[in-house]
Design a protein around this motif. Structure first.
Motif, PDB file in Angstrom:
ATOM      1  N   LEU A 151     -46.881 -99.769 -40.762  1.00  0.00           N
ATOM      2  CA  LEU A 151     -47.623-100.278 -39.606  1.00  0.00           C
ATOM      3  C   LEU A 151     -48.909-100.974 -40.051  1.00  0.00           C
ATOM      4  CD1 LEU A 151     -47.256 -97.269 -37.121  1.00  0.00           C
ATOM      5  CD2 LEU A 151     -46.105 -99.485 -37.002  1.00  0.00           C
ATOM      6  N   GLY A 152     -49.584-100.399 -41.033  1.00  0.00           N
ATOM      7  CA  GLY A 152     -50.806-101.022 -41.533  1.00  0.00           C
ATOM      8  C   GLY A 152     -50.542-102.367 -42.166  1.00  0.00           C
ATOM      9  N   PRO A 210     -60.615-101.965 -48.201  1.00  0.00           N
ATOM     10  CA  PRO A 210     -60.420-100.548 -48.577  1.00  0.00           C
ATOM     11  C   PRO A 210     -60.357 -99.602 -47.392  1.00  0.00           C
ATOM     12  CG  PRO A 210     -62.102-101.587 -49.949  1.00  0.00           C
ATOM     13  CD  PRO A 210     -61.775-102.568 -48.864  1.00  0.00           C
ATOM     14  N   TYR A 211     -61.225 -99.821 -46.398  1.00  0.00           N
ATOM     15  CA  TYR A 211     -61.219 -98.933 -45.242  1.00  0.00           C
ATOM     16  C   TYR A 211     -59.969 -99.127 -44.394  1.00  0.00           C
ATOM     17  CZ  TYR A 211     -66.138 -98.067 -46.371  1.00  0.00           C
ATOM     18  OH  TYR A 211     -67.313 -97.707 -47.008  1.00  0.00           O
ATOM     19  N   ALA A 212     -59.477-100.357 -44.309  1.00  0.00           N
ATOM     20  CA  ALA A 212     -58.238-100.597 -43.568  1.00  0.00           C
ATOM     21  C   ALA A 212     -57.059 -99.934 -44.267  1.00  0.00           C
ATOM     22  CB  ALA A 212     -57.995-102.098 -43.420  1.00  0.00           C
ATOM     23  N   ALA A 260     -54.311 -95.130 -37.058  1.00  0.00           N
ATOM     24  CA  ALA A 260     -53.198 -95.750 -37.778  1.00  0.00           C
ATOM     25  C   ALA A 260     -52.206 -96.415 -36.842  1.00  0.00           C
ATOM     26  CB  ALA A 260     -52.483 -94.707 -38.635  1.00  0.00           C
ATOM     27  N   LEU A 261     -52.029 -95.864 -35.660  1.00  0.00           N
ATOM     28  CA  LEU A 261     -51.149 -96.469 -34.650  1.00  0.00           C
ATOM     29  C   LEU A 261     -51.930 -97.368 -33.702  1.00  0.00           C
ATOM     30  CD1 LEU A 261     -48.416 -96.736 -33.211  1.00  0.00           C
ATOM     31  CD2 LEU A 261     -48.979 -94.657 -31.937  1.00  0.00           C
ATOM     32  N   PRO A 277     -61.902 -99.320 -36.195  1.00  0.00           N
ATOM     33  CA  PRO A 277     -60.798 -99.883 -35.406  1.00  0.00           C
ATOM     34  C   PRO A 277     -61.100-101.261 -34.830  1.00  0.00           C
ATOM     35  CG  PRO A 277     -61.113 -97.575 -34.851  1.00  0.00           C
ATOM     36  CD  PRO A 277     -62.277 -97.978 -35.705  1.00  0.00           C
ATOM     37  N   GLY A 278     -62.371-101.597 -34.649  1.00  0.00           N
ATOM     38  CA  GLY A 278     -62.720-102.907 -34.121  1.00  0.00           C
ATOM     39  C   GLY A 278     -62.844-103.981 -35.177  1.00  0.00           C
TER      40      GLY A 278
END
Length: 431
Positions: A110-111, A151-153, A164-165, A403-404
């Motif tokens: 998904l990522g 890296p954070y993603a 993650a979803l 997340p943003g």
């Protein structure tokens, strides 16, 4: 052979390379994190306590049991969390058993898919190349590289948390909103389906992260205003809302049967609100107040009401302290690195500074370059700013900013394009 197809084939091949690299990096991160946690030997294969709640709820879905978490041995919570992320875990449990690594690997896929979504979002909002830098920097491709290797993603894709979803669902909804904003989905008579599918993605994102619930209506209001209240834009907004309702209605019906009233998402807002507004608050999350003898014995609804009442009363009686906390939360939200103590903390700070500070600067530069494009403000800068405003009230940390960031990385890519163009101009001047 079609010349345009010849021109596009290298671009498509390059996109596949970025996608495969993103997947490989995330799979390696999933394996590394799994090995690290297993070597800890504490019997807890996850980093955050929230994961235990999601895992329990997923097991109830898989087993066909009552969707609830029992706290303090005998107090059930029927709407502690919305079912979006637990449903993903439940599917993994049904397919692969009670193991965490398969869940991480599914999340890695998904990522990696976020690379496709960010690339598409950039193409729809900015066009094929970045504004003011065409011919020098391909903004969609740059944005794809950024999300692939951030890296954070990467880490967020393999940690067992709802982000993650949520992130791919949010990006999918943003792409749909970008398409219907300009009426592109109406081509071929499929506009109504694109709008409903967009709403469905937005509704699924809300069921995964309820704090996003106000963002889709705000975007639709901005879209209608930007299109000067034309009938087509109003009709599109109605269809998007219909998609949201279709996805969320089963959860609403279930909650009405359980509580006898309309509960749109979860009964956890009171706890989250009091976490950010209480006499001992400092801007971070500290849920020890849940152990209060006047709080924990309450049933789910009474607990939510009581903690909401306490938070509102605190803000009314101490407005100065509430503003001071908001300032602290603002700083915590935009801090480029997580808070880690010791020598390892210095490494984390250095990595965070090297990665995040340039990206944040490029985001501002990119937004300035696209300041006359409403969709850039709303769809690209909107998510990261929206979460900032939300967490001026609730507890805050850089975790809530991440997340943003994927949508804002499109702005960073556009900012990089502006730097590239200016660098080229200076180079030509000094030839």
């Amino acid at each position: 052979m079609n010349p345009s197809a010849q021109d596009e084939s290298p671009v498509k091949n390059h996109a596949w390379k970025i996608l495969l690299l993103a997947l490989a990096v995330r799979v390696l991160a999933a394996d590394a994190l799994q090995v690290y946690l297993e070597r800890q030997g504490n019997g807890r294969p996850w980093l955050f306590p929230d994961t235990a709640v999601y895992w329990q709820l997923a097991q109830t879905i898989r087993d066909g049991a009552t969707y609830q978490v029992v706290d303090w041995n005998d107090i059930p919570h029927f709407a502690l969390r919305t079912p979006g992320y637990p449903l993903l875990i439940a599917v993994c449990l049904a397919l692969f058993g009670d193991r965490t690594l398969p869940v991480r690997l599914v999340q890695a896929v998904l990522g990696a898919f976020c690379v496709v979504l960010v690339h598409r979002l950039a193409r729809v909002v900015l066009g094929a190349g970045s504004h003011g830098a065409r011919g020098s920097v391909d903004a969609p491709r740059t944005a794809a590289w950024l999300i692939a290797l951030h890296p954070y993603a990467v880490l967020g894709s393999v940690i067992l948390l709802s982000e993650a979803l949520f992130v791919p669902l949010m990006l999918l909804a943003l792409v749909g909103l970008a398409v219907v904003w300009e009426g592109r989905g109406s081509q071929g008579g499929w506009g109504w389906l694109v709008a409903i599918a967009t709403g469905a993605a937005a509704g699924a994102a809300v069921l995964t992260r309820p704090s996003w619930g106000l963002f889709p209506p705000l975007v639709l209001a901005a879209m209608v205003c930007a299109n000067r209240f034309r009938g087509r834009s109003i009709g599109t907004a109605v269809l998007v809302v219909l998609g949201i309702v279709l996805v969320m209605a089963p959860w609403w019906v279930r909650n009405e049967r359980v509580f006898g009233r309309f509960v749109p998402t979860a009964l956890w807002m009171g706890a989250s609100l009091y976490d950010g507004l209480n006499p001992r608050a400092d801007g971070s999350s500290d849920m020890r107040f849940m152990e209060d003898d006047l709080v924990w014995p309450l049933d789910e609804e009474d607990q939510d009401r009581e903690l909401t009442r306490r938070a509102v009363a605190f803000a009314r009686e101490h407005p100065g302290r509430a503003l001071e906390l908001a300032a602290n939360k603002l700083g915590r939200y935009w801090r480029p690195w997580p808070r880690v103590e010791g020598v390892k903390g210095l490494v984390v700070i250095a990595v965070g500074a090297v990665v995040e500070l340039p990206l944040l600067g490029l985001m501002v530069l990119g937004l300035w370059g696209w300041r006359r494009e409403p969709r850039a403000w709303v769809l690209l800068a909107g998510p990261i700013v929206y979460f900032c405003v939300v967490h001026l009230v609730f507890a805050s940390s850089m975790r809530y900013r991440l997340p943003g960031e994927p949508a804002a990385l499109v702005l960073a890519a556009a900012g990089w394009g502006r730097l590239g163009r200016r660098g080229g101009l200076w180079a030509r001047r000094f030839r």
